[in-house]
Design a protein around this motif. Structure first.
Motif, short mmCIF file in Angstrom:
data_model
loop_
_atom_site.label_atom_id
_atom_site.label_comp_id
_atom_site.label_asym_id
_atom_site.label_seq_id
_atom_site.Cartn_x
_atom_site.Cartn_y
_atom_site.Cartn_z
N GLU A 102 -53.21 17.65 57.92
CA GLU A 102 -53.47 19.04 58.30
C GLU A 102 -54.70 19.59 57.58
N GLU A 103 -54.89 19.18 56.34
CA GLU A 103 -56.06 19.63 55.58
C GLU A 103 -57.34 19.08 56.20
N ILE A 116 -57.78 18.51 59.38
CA ILE A 116 -58.02 19.29 60.60
C ILE A 116 -58.62 20.65 60.27
N ARG A 117 -58.11 21.30 59.26
CA ARG A 117 -58.59 22.64 58.91
C ARG A 117 -60.03 22.64 58.43
N ASN A 118 -60.52 21.49 57.96
CA ASN A 118 -61.84 21.46 57.33
C ASN A 118 -62.86 20.56 58.03
N SER A 119 -62.59 20.21 59.28
CA SER A 119 -63.48 19.28 59.98
C SER A 119 -63.87 19.78 61.37
N GLU A 120 -65.10 19.47 61.76
CA GLU A 120 -65.54 19.70 63.14
C GLU A 120 -65.23 18.48 64.01
N ILE A 168 -50.27 16.97 64.18
CA ILE A 168 -51.43 17.81 63.90
C ILE A 168 -51.92 18.60 65.11
N GLU A 190 -52.60 22.28 65.02
CA GLU A 190 -53.66 22.73 64.11
C GLU A 190 -55.05 22.62 64.76
N LYS A 232 -58.28 22.99 67.09
CA LYS A 232 -58.93 24.09 67.82
C LYS A 232 -59.75 23.51 68.96
N GLN A 264 -63.08 21.64 68.40
CA GLN A 264 -63.10 20.44 67.57
C GLN A 264 -63.16 19.19 68.45
N CYS A 277 -58.10 19.97 72.24
CA CYS A 277 -59.51 19.95 71.87
C CYS A 277 -60.26 18.86 72.64
#
Length: 278
Positions: free
Chosen positions: A57-58, A60-64, A82, A85, A87, A90, A110
């Motif tokens: 999850e981390e 996903i939150r911090n990657s394009e 995931i 999470e 978008k 992405q 996505c």
């Protein structure tokens, strides 16, 4: 551009190392995770600035762009955990041939693509196979093509020929390495040449041959003709190869496709089950 990599096995590590060595990205632009954390932390020690995530999850939150480099049967359980999470802007990138982009496209909201690397990409060379989902945005297409072009020659590939394309581009180095080793074994067994010298000569021959092809001095066909003198030694060796290889590579392709069909059967079953549950 922030890039996440889930799975740091052989191919995941090749992507990470190649992206950094090519200067396509800085280590600080990469966030990675592996089931065995020791592998991920080893890469962090090697490339100062890489971030090791605590969980997917981390990532996903911090990657394009998220490269998924796990085994085929692990894809859908991972994506299931995931998917909420993710978008829409992405990009999830698969690196395995048995899972089709259209299957992934129906499973996540996505953009989706596939980029199959080769071990040759570690030398910032060779081909990579790229396939985009129907809804993939031009922005994400450009981002992925840029990344892959820094470490390889990316070739857009249709689903129907992905397996055989992977046989040639990704499995090819293993197949040819085996044959080359047998070539060296034969030389050592039949003559007094040392294995060390035979290996050096063969390695230098391969490097030189690659450069001839790279610089377009010869094609494979014309190269063979240039080396083969009528009635000469090379021609005698080629006669043996023609007689003894026969349909060998047909059988190789048949074998890889049988294994691919087995993998596809398992993936289809898993995909249907995961889709039915959701």
């Amino acid at each position: 551009m922030k890039i996440g990599v889930i799975g740091t096995g052989n191919m995941g590590t090749i992507l990470i190392s190649s992206f950094i060595d090519s200067c396509a990205v800085k280590p600080s632009q990469l966030i990675i995770i592996n089931r065995t954390s020791k592998k991920a932390h080893s890469l962090k020690k090697q490339y100062k600035g890489i971030q090791v995530a605590q969980n997917a999850e981390e990532i996903i939150r911090n990657s394009e762009i998220i490269f998924i480099c796990v085994k085929p049967h692990e894809y859908f359980p991972l994506l299931k955990s995931i998917r909420n999470e993710l978008k829409e802007d992405q990009l999830v990138v698969s690196i395995t041939s048995p899972i089709q982009v259209r299957e992934l496209e129906t499973f996540v909201s996505c953009d989706v693509a596939r980029a199959i690397p080769s071990i040759t990409n570690r030398a910032l060379s060779g081909a990579s196979l790229v396939t985009f989902s129907n809804r993939c945005s031009e922005v994400n297409k450009e981002k992925l093509m840029y990344l892959m072009s820094q470490i390889s020659t990316p070739i857009e590939t249709e689903e129907e020929v992905t397996r055989v394309s992977s046989d040639l581009a990704s499995c090819g180095p293993a197949f040819l390495s085996y044959l080359i080793k047998k070539f060296i074994d034969g030389a050592v067994s039949e003559t007094e040449i040392s294995r060390e010298q035979a290996t050096i000569l063969t390695t230098e021959m391969l490097i030189g041959m690659g450069k001839l092809l790279e610089k377009d001095y010869f094609s494979l066909e014309t190269l063979q003709k240039k080396v083969t003198v009528k009635g000469g030694v090379t021609g005698e060796g080629l006669k043996v190869l023609e007689n003894e290889t026969g349909d060998m590579f047909n059988h190789v392709i048949q074998s890889t496709h049988r294994k691919f069909d087995e993998d596809r059967k398992g993936i289809k079953t898993q995909f249907k089950e995961e889709t039915r549950q959701n």
